[in-house]
Design a protein around this motif. Structure first.
Motif, PDB file in Angstrom:
ATOM      1  N   LYS A  16       0.753  -1.302   0.097  1.00 17.47           N
ATOM      2  CA  LYS A  16       0.311   0.165  -0.031  1.00 17.47           C
ATOM      3  C   LYS A  16       0.852   1.373   0.018  1.00 17.47           C
ATOM      4  O   LYS A  16       0.389   2.195  -0.673  1.00 17.47           O
ATOM      5  N   THR A  67      -6.893  -6.112  -6.033  1.00 22.58           N
ATOM      6  CA  THR A  67      -7.383  -5.331  -7.269  1.00 22.58           C
ATOM      7  C   THR A  67      -6.554  -5.625  -8.299  1.00 22.58           C
ATOM      8  O   THR A  67      -7.175  -5.312  -9.559  1.00 22.58           O
ATOM      9  N   THR A  98       3.592  -8.668   0.619  1.00 21.53           N
ATOM     10  CA  THR A  98       2.872  -7.593   0.394  1.00 21.53           C
ATOM     11  C   THR A  98       2.489  -6.914   1.629  1.00 21.53           C
ATOM     12  O   THR A  98       1.911  -5.921   1.620  1.00 21.53           O
TER      13      THR A  98
HETATM   14  C1  LIG Z   1      -4.115  -4.907  -0.788  1.00 20.13           C
HETATM   15  C2  LIG Z   1      -3.264  -5.940  -0.601  1.00 20.13           C
HETATM   16  C3  LIG Z   1      -2.857  -6.746  -1.613  1.00 20.13           C
HETATM   17  C4  LIG Z   1      -3.691  -6.692  -2.979  1.00 20.13           C
HETATM   18  O1  LIG Z   1      -3.017  -5.693  -3.661  1.00 20.13           O
HETATM   19  P1  LIG Z   1      -3.595  -5.170  -5.125  1.00 20.13           P
HETATM   20  O2  LIG Z   1      -2.755  -4.242  -5.452  1.00 20.13           O
HETATM   21  O3  LIG Z   1      -5.098  -4.661  -4.787  1.00 20.13           O
HETATM   22  O4  LIG Z   1      -3.720  -6.503  -5.868  1.00 20.13           O
HETATM   23  C5  LIG Z   1      -2.097  -8.000  -1.388  1.00 20.13           C
HETATM   24  N1  LIG Z   1      -1.724  -8.127  -0.080  1.00 20.13           N
HETATM   25  C6  LIG Z   1      -1.711  -7.213   1.120  1.00 20.13           C
HETATM   26  C7  LIG Z   1      -1.333  -7.862   2.300  1.00 20.13           C
HETATM   27  C8  LIG Z   1      -2.663  -6.210   0.797  1.00 20.13           C
HETATM   28  O5  LIG Z   1      -2.786  -5.538   1.922  1.00 20.13           O
END
Ligand SMILES: *Cc1c(COP(=O)(O)O)cnc(C)c1O
Length: 301
Positions: free
Chosen positions: A38, A177, A288
């Protein structure tokens, strides 16, 4: 502007057995306050806000939102104003407490009010109330969000030789997304495939969203593949998933949460065991982030 995410080899038996190497890019470790993809998705939005002379950002999300958490933390760290429009009715989740501690101004829209967020005119009263703020769509998506994620490849390439790698064969990451995946597909421009493990069922419009970003960026095609890793739906958890997360954390020291990263790595394990990748394949797994959100669920081991 871009904190460096560490890149480490992931040592797990199921990888060794298949002769596959995975390096994990730890977006959960970029900063004590700001975590995960994010932050990268926000960077171009922050630049646009700066360019427009705004003195802060207004955006939306739920009571466990990783996006609002990263935005509020960035506002606190970099010294700009933040306003969050929240889904539902006031509740005190660990995330909401952090948002308040970071100084984000919160407005609860209810459920109906939140559903109206795509309607024309939704932003008008908010723009009237906060004329100096720049609005960012839910989750920080779209082409600006994707462009911020292109930096991930720069960070990986800068650390490859530390692993003794001269190259790698593809990317594996969780998708909500598809914005983060689209950013990687853009910067790869077809050179290496990007595998997206969907945290939402197939019908949530991820592929059209990725295609729209790719077209908007002016690229003819992109090399990416999506697979359903949702295990029955977004935020659905089960004993096998929770056991896998607990075991992986014990064996590798890497913390995962059950909505995105845990599902993505479990889906990779299943694909590796099904023989999808040839021995000798090297992959980058993008952690992520999202660990802040797992405090809100009583499901972590
Ligand atoms: C929001 C999020 C995603 C997904 O990211 P996108 O760009 O929307 O595909 C993946 N992993 C985590 C931990 C997230 O917070």
């Amino acid at each position: 502007m871009f904190p460096q995410a560490p890149l480490n080899l992931l040592q797990l038996d199921w990888l060794t057995t298949a002769g596959i190497e995975v390096a994990i890019l730890r977006l959960d470790q970029i900063d004590p306050l700001i975590s995960g993809n994010k932050w990268f998705k926000l960077v171009e939005h922050l630049k646009a806000a700066d360019h427009a002379g705004a003195d802060g950002i207004i955006s939306l999300g739920g009571a466990h939102s990783n996006h609002l958490h990263a935005l509020a933390a960035a506002g606190k760290r970099l010294g700009f104003k933040t306003v969050g429009l929240l889904r539902g009715h006031p509740q005190e989740t660990p995330t909401v407490k952090d948002l308040q501690a970071f100084g984000m101004q919160l407005h609860w829209l209810g459920y109906g009010g939140y559903r109206a967020r795509h309607e024309p005119g939704f932003w008008l009263p908010w723009q009237a109330q906060y004329p100096t703020l720049h609005a960012v769509p839910e989750g920080g998506g779209g082409l600006p969000g994707a462009l911020g994620c292109a930096t991930l490849k720069v960070q990986v390439d800068a650390q490859l030789s530390d692993l003794g790698w001269s190259d790698y064969h593809g990317w594996w990451l969780a998708c909500g997304t598809g914005t983060t995946l689209a950013g990687l597909a853009l910067v790869e421009a077809g050179e290496r495939p990007v595998y997206g493990a969907l945290a939402v069922p197939d019908d949530h419009g991820v592929a059209p969203h990725v295609e729209a970003i790719v077209r908007e960026a002016g690229l003819a095609t992109a090399d990416y593949q999506l697979l359903d890793a949702s295990r029955g739906g977004f935020a659905k958890v089960d004993a096998q998933l929770l056991g896998f997360i607990e075991q992986t954390e014990q064996l590798s020291g890497v913390p995962l949460e059950p909505l995105y990263t845990g599902k993505a790595l479990l889906a990779l394990k299943q694909q590796v065991e099904a023989g999808r990748f040839a021995s000798g394949t090297r992959l980058i797994f993008v952690h992520t982030g999202g660990l802040q959100g797992r405090r809100g669920f009583a499901v972590t081991p």
